[in-house]
Structure formats: C-alpha cells, structure tokens
Design an enzyme around this catalytic site. Structure first.
Site, PDB file in Angstrom:
ATOM      1  N   CYS A  24      33.063  50.411  24.569  1.00 41.82           N
ATOM      2  CA  CYS A  24      32.036  51.202  25.267  1.00 41.82           C
ATOM      3  C   CYS A  24      32.402  52.677  25.108  1.00 41.82           C
ATOM      4  O   CYS A  24      33.529  53.070  25.428  1.00 41.82           O
ATOM      5  CB  CYS A  24      31.988  50.812  26.744  1.00 41.82           C
TER       6      CYS A  24
ATOM      7  N   ASN B 150      29.737  48.327  18.620  1.00 37.57           N
ATOM      8  CA  ASN B 150      29.099  48.741  19.875  1.00 37.57           C
ATOM      9  C   ASN B 150      28.234  49.973  19.591  1.00 37.57           C
ATOM     10  O   ASN B 150      28.081  50.376  18.430  1.00 37.57           O
ATOM     11  CB  ASN B 150      30.186  49.074  20.906  1.00 37.57           C
ATOM     12  N   THR B 151      27.690  50.575  20.625  1.00 33.37           N
ATOM     13  CA  THR B 151      26.920  51.819  20.454  1.00 33.37           C
ATOM     14  C   THR B 151      27.844  52.940  19.982  1.00 33.37           C
ATOM     15  O   THR B 151      29.062  52.868  20.146  1.00 33.37           O
ATOM     16  CB  THR B 151      26.276  52.236  21.789  1.00 33.37           C
TER      17      THR B 151
ATOM     18  N   GLY C 173      24.184  45.696  15.740  1.00 33.82           N
ATOM     19  CA  GLY C 173      23.795  47.097  15.586  1.00 33.82           C
ATOM     20  C   GLY C 173      22.538  47.229  14.753  1.00 33.82           C
ATOM     21  O   GLY C 173      22.571  47.064  13.534  1.00 33.82           O
TER      22      GLY C 173
ATOM     23  N   ASN D  66      21.932  55.398  25.653  1.00 27.78           N
ATOM     24  CA  ASN D  66      22.154  54.911  27.025  1.00 27.78           C
ATOM     25  C   ASN D  66      23.515  55.320  27.546  1.00 27.78           C
ATOM     26  O   ASN D  66      24.476  55.466  26.784  1.00 27.78           O
ATOM     27  CB  ASN D  66      21.975  53.380  27.094  1.00 27.78           C
TER      28      ASN D  66
HETATM   29  C1  FMN Z   1      21.290  49.462  27.834  1.00 29.33           C
HETATM   30  C2  FMN Z   1      22.495  48.975  27.094  1.00 29.33           C
HETATM   31  C3  FMN Z   1      23.571  48.456  27.801  1.00 29.33           C
HETATM   32  C4  FMN Z   1      24.699  47.985  27.112  1.00 29.33           C
HETATM   33  N1  FMN Z   1      25.769  47.458  27.818  1.00 29.33           N
HETATM   34  C5  FMN Z   1      26.845  46.961  27.146  1.00 29.33           C
HETATM   35  C6  FMN Z   1      27.919  46.357  27.848  1.00 29.33           C
HETATM   36  O1  FMN Z   1      27.924  46.223  29.077  1.00 29.33           O
HETATM   37  N2  FMN Z   1      28.978  45.904  27.114  1.00 29.33           N
HETATM   38  C7  FMN Z   1      29.035  45.987  25.742  1.00 29.33           C
HETATM   39  O2  FMN Z   1      30.006  45.539  25.121  1.00 29.33           O
HETATM   40  N3  FMN Z   1      27.998  46.533  25.049  1.00 29.33           N
HETATM   41  C8  FMN Z   1      26.922  47.019  25.720  1.00 29.33           C
HETATM   42  N4  FMN Z   1      25.874  47.563  25.021  1.00 29.33           N
HETATM   43  C9  FMN Z   1      25.938  47.611  23.536  1.00 29.33           C
HETATM   44  C10 FMN Z   1      25.184  46.434  22.911  1.00 29.33           C
HETATM   45  O3  FMN Z   1      25.751  45.203  23.288  1.00 29.33           O
HETATM   46  C11 FMN Z   1      25.187  46.552  21.368  1.00 29.33           C
HETATM   47  O4  FMN Z   1      26.517  46.518  20.921  1.00 29.33           O
HETATM   48  C12 FMN Z   1      24.539  47.842  20.890  1.00 29.33           C
HETATM   49  O5  FMN Z   1      23.384  48.131  21.653  1.00 29.33           O
HETATM   50  C13 FMN Z   1      24.195  47.795  19.411  1.00 29.33           C
HETATM   51  O6  FMN Z   1      23.247  46.796  19.147  1.00 29.33           O
HETATM   52  P1  FMN Z   1      21.675  47.121  19.001  1.00 29.33           P
HETATM   53  O7  FMN Z   1      21.551  48.281  18.058  1.00 29.33           O
HETATM   54  O8  FMN Z   1      21.073  45.860  18.489  1.00 29.33           O
HETATM   55  O9  FMN Z   1      21.183  47.473  20.373  1.00 29.33           O
HETATM   56  C14 FMN Z   1      24.744  48.047  25.692  1.00 29.33           C
HETATM   57  C15 FMN Z   1      23.650  48.573  24.985  1.00 29.33           C
HETATM   58  C16 FMN Z   1      22.532  49.032  25.664  1.00 29.33           C
HETATM   59  C17 FMN Z   1      21.373  49.587  24.872  1.00 29.33           C
END
Ligand code: FMN
Length: 326
Positions: free
Chosen positions: A151, A213-214, A264, A94
């Site tokens: 981010c 985070n990602t 994650g 994303n």
């Molecule tokens: C569509 C999308 C939007 C996200 N927006 C934010 C954000 O605004 N702030 C933030 O700290 N992390 C954001 N993240 C990261 C998530 O909070 C999380 O850290 C990351 O997706 C890893 O977790 P997961 O593998 O369970 O998705 C976003 C992730 C996705 C997929």
C-alpha cells in the site's frame, strides 16, 4: 416397430460427441502453487470491502476467488475525504487509508462464510502483527493469506514494510511456520528494487506473489490550488498502470520460479490473456468494477475460453509465460 439397434447407435453417437466436445472445451481452472481455483479471475483487495453478502454475489457472478480489504490488528477509520476520484482514461486515484474493522471484528464476520474461496489480505508493521492476526484466524475457512507489502500511502505499513527485504523475509518465514494456509506476498513499486522484496519473500518460503498494487501518485485542484485527496498523496489504479504491471509480471516470472497473480489495469479478457502470457497463473480484478460491475468476471472467463479454443490451449498452465519464449 422401433429399431433397437438404431437407438443404441444414436446413444453411442451422443456419448461420443459429448466426450469430444468436453475434450475440446479448454479448462480454465488454475493452480497458483498450492492454491487451486475454478477460474483465474479474483476480486482484488479493497475494491468491494469485506461484506460476505457482496462476496457471495461476486462468487456467484463467476469470480474464482475474492480478496478481502486489508485487515489490521486494530480497527481503522481511514483518512478524511476526498479519498477516491477518477483521473480520466479509466484511471483512479485513491487514499482510503486502509479503513477496516480490525482483526477481532473481522474474524467474527468471517464465520458467516460457508462456501466462498476467500483470500484474507493482512496489513501490519511487524512480524508479530502478522502472526497474531494469523493465529486469530486459525479456525476460519480461508483459501490463502495475501500480505499487503505494497500500500503506497499509509505510514509504517504496506510499502514501508515491502521496502525492507529483511523484514519481509522475517514476516514470511514466521508466518509459514505458524500456519499451513498458503501465503501470497503482494508487492508494489516503492523506493527500493521490488525484485529484492520478492527475493526475500521467496527465501522466506512464500507460496505466490501478487503484482502489483497501486502506484504512489497525486493530483492538484487548480481552482482551489490544493491537493485533491484528503491525504494529498494516494495510489493510482486502473488502465494507466496496466503496462507497468505487465512488465513486472514478466520480470518476476523471468527471474523467479514462483507462481504469480497479475493485477493492475485489467479491463477485459484480452488484458487477462496478456497477463497470463507474461507469466501470471491468475489475475485480480479491481478498478474495472466501477465500469462493468460484477459482470466482468464471467465476461473475462468467456473471452478467455474463446481465446484458448482458437489458439488450441487445453488449459491455463499451457499458456502461462509463453511470451518469454520470444
Ligand atoms: C479504492 C481502492 C482500495 C484499495 N484497497 C486495497 C487494500 O486494502 N489492500 C490492498 O492490498 N490493495 C488495495 N487496493 C489495490 C487493489 O487491490 C489493486 O492492487 C489495484 O487497484 C490495481 O488493480 P486495478 O488497476 O485493477 O484496480 C485498493 C485499490 C482501490 C482502487
């Protein structure tokens, strides 16, 4: 004639059984430093925006708390699309570009919240950005602030800030002196050692760390022969990043005495257990919402409760970081 003694004895037996059962049922409430939640599942930032109605449904579905989309000083419309797509293997790429309504509009929305434990995610470039936002929210009902220092695809915020430990120290220290609300720093993997960022955040007095985070990533459309994302580079989330996130939680908990929220690639209760055994006191749930929707929170809580019963854990605290013993 009714035997009064028999009734008394049955009553006593029922009371005894209830005490026994409630003693046996593991307690899944958790403390993340000064933050207390009824169960360790938290909606991750950015996954379902900032609507209080949606947060209400997530909370009613069993989440212990929710994190908002990251909020900035000014409204932002984010990047042009495509901004989100599946890369297979339950992974997602994303680059939304931190679209959000800005702190002033957000603070009005937050006033509708009556009962949801909300963690507000803040994103900014300087200590002044962060302190200004915290001051604007000082009369709101907030469980904690989560500082987005991670981010991976927006200039001058997120990882650009997290990669500068001195700036991180200043931001955390100044926010801590401006509010009593607990502060969580959300870290990711950038171009400097992420442990330096954690060190700086701890020195500044942070209450907890969210990891991770990602991860910065990209994909190319081989027919069009160009990057798929509108922003070209984005962040990878979902199942493919789980083992990296586990490694980070384990490293952080081995090195620092700071509560951790693991994040994650958590897709089911066993993933959540893995994070807790690595050192997390709670977990954030993100990409899996695309597959399992809100049911995921109660599923994880149920699976975790069953696991704790089988392994004779009375509470989450007994489990946190146990894998480090070996
Ligand atoms: C569509 C999308 C939007 C996200 N927006 C934010 C954000 O605004 N702030 C933030 O700290 N992390 C954001 N993240 C990261 C998530 O909070 C999380 O850290 C990351 O997706 C890893 O977790 P997961 O593998 O369970 O998705 C976003 C992730 C996705 C997929």
């Amino acid at each position: 004639m009714i035997n009064v003694n028999l009734i008394k004895n049955i009553r006593l037996l029922i009371i005894f059984m209830n005490c026994f059962i409630s003693k046996m049922k593991p307690d899944i409430s958790t403390h993340i430093g000064p933050i207390f939640i009824d169960n360790p599942t938290i909606l991750a930032s950015g996954i379902l925006g900032i609507s209080i109605n949606i947060f209400n449904r997530i909370y009613s579905s069993g989440a212990g708390a929710v994190v908002t989309k990251s909020i900035s000083m000014l409204p932002s419309s984010g990047y042009d699309g495509p901004s989100l797509f599946s890369v297979g293997g339950d992974g997602w790429l994303n680059a939304i570009g931190l679209s959000n309504p800005g702190i002033d509009n957000f603070s009005k929305m937050l006033r509708q919240n009556k009962k949801i434990p909300i963690i507000v995610s803040l994103v900014g470039s300087t200590d002044i950005d962060f302190i200004t936002m915290v001051k604007k929210l000082q009369n709101s009902k907030i469980l904690a602030y989560e500082l987005n220092l991670s981010c991976p695809h927006v200039d001058k915020v997120g990882l650009d800030v997290g990669d500068d430990p001195e700036l991180v120290y200043n931001i955390v220290k100044k926010i801590k002196s401006a509010t009593q609300t607990p502060i969580i720093a959300k870290v990711g993997l950038g171009s400097t050692n992420y442990l330096d960022t954690i060190h700086a955040a701890c020195d500044g007095g942070v209450d907890a760390i969210t990891a991770i985070n990602t991860l910065r990533a990209m994909a190319i459309d081989i027919d069009a022969m160009k990057p798929i994302l509108g922003n070209k580079i984005g962040g990878l989330s979902g199942r493919p990043i789980k083992t990296i996130a586990i490694r980070c939680v384990y490293e952080i908990s081995s090195k620092y005495n700071i509560p951790i929220i693991g994040c994650g690639g958590i897709f089911d209760w066993s993933d959540a257990v893995e994070f807790i055994l690595a050192g997390a006191s709670a977990v954030q749930i993100g990409s899996v919402i695309n597959n399992k929707w809100m049911q995921i929170f109660s599923d994880i809580n149920q699976g975790l409760t069953n696991y704790m019963s089988q392994k004779n854990f009375a509470n989450i605290g007994e489990m946190v970081g146990i894998s480090k013993k070996f």
